[in-house]
Enzyme design. Structure first.
Site, short mmCIF file in Angstrom:
data_model
loop_
_atom_site.label_atom_id
_atom_site.label_comp_id
_atom_site.label_asym_id
_atom_site.label_seq_id
_atom_site.Cartn_x
_atom_site.Cartn_y
_atom_site.Cartn_z
N MET A 209 0.84 -1.20 0.00
CA MET A 209 0.00 0.00 0.00
C MET A 209 0.88 1.25 0.00
O MET A 209 0.42 2.34 0.33
CB MET A 209 -0.93 0.00 1.21
N GLY A 210 2.15 1.09 -0.35
CA GLY A 210 3.03 2.25 -0.44
C GLY A 210 3.54 2.71 0.91
O GLY A 210 3.49 1.98 1.89
N ALA A 211 4.05 3.98 0.95
CA ALA A 211 4.75 4.50 2.13
C ALA A 211 5.85 3.49 2.47
O ALA A 211 5.95 2.97 3.59
CB ALA A 211 3.81 4.75 3.30
N LEU A 212 6.68 3.25 1.46
CA LEU A 212 7.62 2.11 1.51
C LEU A 212 8.73 2.32 2.54
O LEU A 212 9.25 3.42 2.69
CB LEU A 212 8.23 1.90 0.13
N HIS A 213 9.06 1.22 3.22
CA HIS A 213 10.16 1.24 4.19
C HIS A 213 11.02 -0.01 3.94
O HIS A 213 10.74 -0.78 2.99
CB HIS A 213 9.62 1.29 5.62
N HIS B 67 9.27 -3.39 3.24
CA HIS B 67 8.80 -3.60 1.87
C HIS B 67 9.98 -3.92 0.94
O HIS B 67 9.90 -4.80 0.09
CB HIS B 67 8.13 -2.32 1.34
N SER C 258 6.63 -0.35 10.04
CA SER C 258 5.26 -0.26 9.55
C SER C 258 5.06 1.13 8.98
O SER C 258 5.63 2.11 9.50
CB SER C 258 4.28 -0.50 10.71
N SER C 259 4.25 1.22 7.93
CA SER C 259 3.96 2.55 7.34
C SER C 259 3.30 3.45 8.37
O SER C 259 3.36 4.67 8.27
CB SER C 259 3.04 2.39 6.13
P1 AMP Z 1 1.50 -2.96 3.47
O1 AMP Z 1 2.02 -1.89 2.56
O2 AMP Z 1 1.48 -2.57 4.90
O3 AMP Z 1 0.20 -3.54 2.97
O4 AMP Z 1 2.56 -4.14 3.39
C1 AMP Z 1 2.92 -4.72 2.17
C2 AMP Z 1 3.71 -5.97 2.42
O5 AMP Z 1 4.88 -5.65 3.17
C3 AMP Z 1 2.93 -7.00 3.26
O6 AMP Z 1 3.19 -8.30 2.77
C4 AMP Z 1 3.50 -6.80 4.64
O7 AMP Z 1 3.41 -7.95 5.46
C5 AMP Z 1 4.95 -6.49 4.31
N1 AMP Z 1 5.59 -5.79 5.42
C6 AMP Z 1 5.12 -4.70 6.08
N2 AMP Z 1 5.94 -4.38 7.12
C7 AMP Z 1 6.94 -5.30 7.10
C8 AMP Z 1 8.09 -5.52 7.92
N3 AMP Z 1 8.37 -4.75 8.96
N4 AMP Z 1 8.88 -6.57 7.62
C9 AMP Z 1 8.60 -7.39 6.57
N5 AMP Z 1 7.53 -7.23 5.76
C10 AMP Z 1 6.71 -6.20 6.02
#
Ligand code: AMP
Length: 279
Positions: free
Chosen positions: A30-34, A37, A185-186
């Site tokens: 969902m973006g706001a990449l860290h 991601h 986390s985003s």
């Molecule tokens: P999101 O953008 O929050 O929907 O996350 C996209 C993908 O990144 C999902 O598969 C999440 O589980 C993964 N993700 C988010 N945070 C982390 C993290 N700290 N470590 C590993 N994967 C992550």
């Protein structure tokens, strides 16, 4: 990096790549990449020839309109991060590209969507399965990469894949943490410095659970962890559970391996989740 905003153009390009026998790896976000991601992108690059990352803030998985409205959307910096990563293709569709007006459908998820996160966020996992099914239909990836950070989501998607017999290999990647232990986390951008410190109680609680697990019963571990978290000011514990790693049903017997400890808490109004596999 190629950027597509429509399903038709993306799938046209990927059809060409598949005809060249390229392995397609999908990383939905969902973006706001860290760095969490980006670790999925790195893993996808190791295991596939064409890495497709999607950025789509999926409205159907938000049961709180306020949460959807304030979800961070730094698209320019996301594109830069992806250009500096091993990502080959970015798919960033509009809402109307992914959903038709008034569209509504559900799948039965064997109860996985009504426990833990699903209980607190009704409809969340129906939204997740809707968008992931649409992404799988469009990209038709050989492999899809998800983070263990969203443990329940991984089990929900495994159930989606099983029910629809989708020919994709699911790969779960480890949780990436800040140096102090906070799971990335985003949503962490919304935490003040003081709240960030308070939020450390989640990973500390999971570490403590891991230490207690070999020497205490499961009810004892649960009691002790609940007490530990509730001692921290500004932290509202939503749940701490020890569950069967596949069904996510709470367990009391250590023999039901693999087991996972899952925690959710609100810090300064921000919901945070974390988990650890218990061995
Ligand atoms: P999101 O953008 O929050 O929907 O996350 C996209 C993908 O990144 C999902 O598969 C999440 O589980 C993964 N993700 C988010 N945070 C982390 C993290 N700290 N470590 C590993 N994967 C992550």
């Amino acid at each position: 990096m190629k950027i597509f905003t429509t399903r038709a153009t993306l799938s046209g390009y990927l059809t060409e790549q598949k005809s060249l026998r390229k392995i397609i790896g999908l990383v939905p976000t969902m973006g706001a990449l860290h760095a969490g991601h980006l670790s999925l992108i790195e893993q996808a690059h190791k295991e596939s020839d064409v890495v497709v990352c999607s950025i789509f803030v999926n409205p159907t998985q938000f049961n709180d309109p306020g949460d959807l409205a304030k979800y961070p959307r730094p698209i320019e910096s996301d594109i830069k991060k992806l250009e500096n990563s091993e990502c080959d293709v970015l798919f960033m569709p509009s809402v109307s590209e992914m959903y038709s007006e008034g569209e509504e459908w559900n799948i039965s998820l064997n109860g996985l969507d009504s426990i833990l996160e699903g209980k607190i966020r009704p409809g969340h996992y129906q939204g997740v399965t809707q968008i992931v099914k649409k992404l799988f239909d469009t990209v038709m990836p050989d492999k899809a990469f998800f983070g263990q950070k969203d443990y329940q989501q991984v089990q929900v998607i495994a159930e989606l894949v099983r029910q629809y017999q989708i020919p994709v290999q699911l790969i779960t990647c480890p949780i990436v943490r800040e140096a102090d232990g906070l799971a990335m986390s985003s949503r962490n951008v919304h935490l003040s410095a003081a709240e960030h410190q308070q939020a450390l109680v989640l990973s500390r609680a999971l570490n403590l659970a891991q230490q207690l697990f070999p020497v205490k019963t499961i009810p004892e571990v649960k009691d002790e962890i609940s007490r530990f978290v509730k001692q921290t000011d500004g932290v509202e514990l939503e749940y701490f559970e020890i569950c069967d790693g596949k069904t996510l049903q709470p367990v009391t017997d250590k023999d039901d391996e693999p087991l996972v400890a899952l925690i959710a808490a609100k810090v300064g109004g921000i919901r945070l989740i974390d988990n650890v596999i218990l061995e």
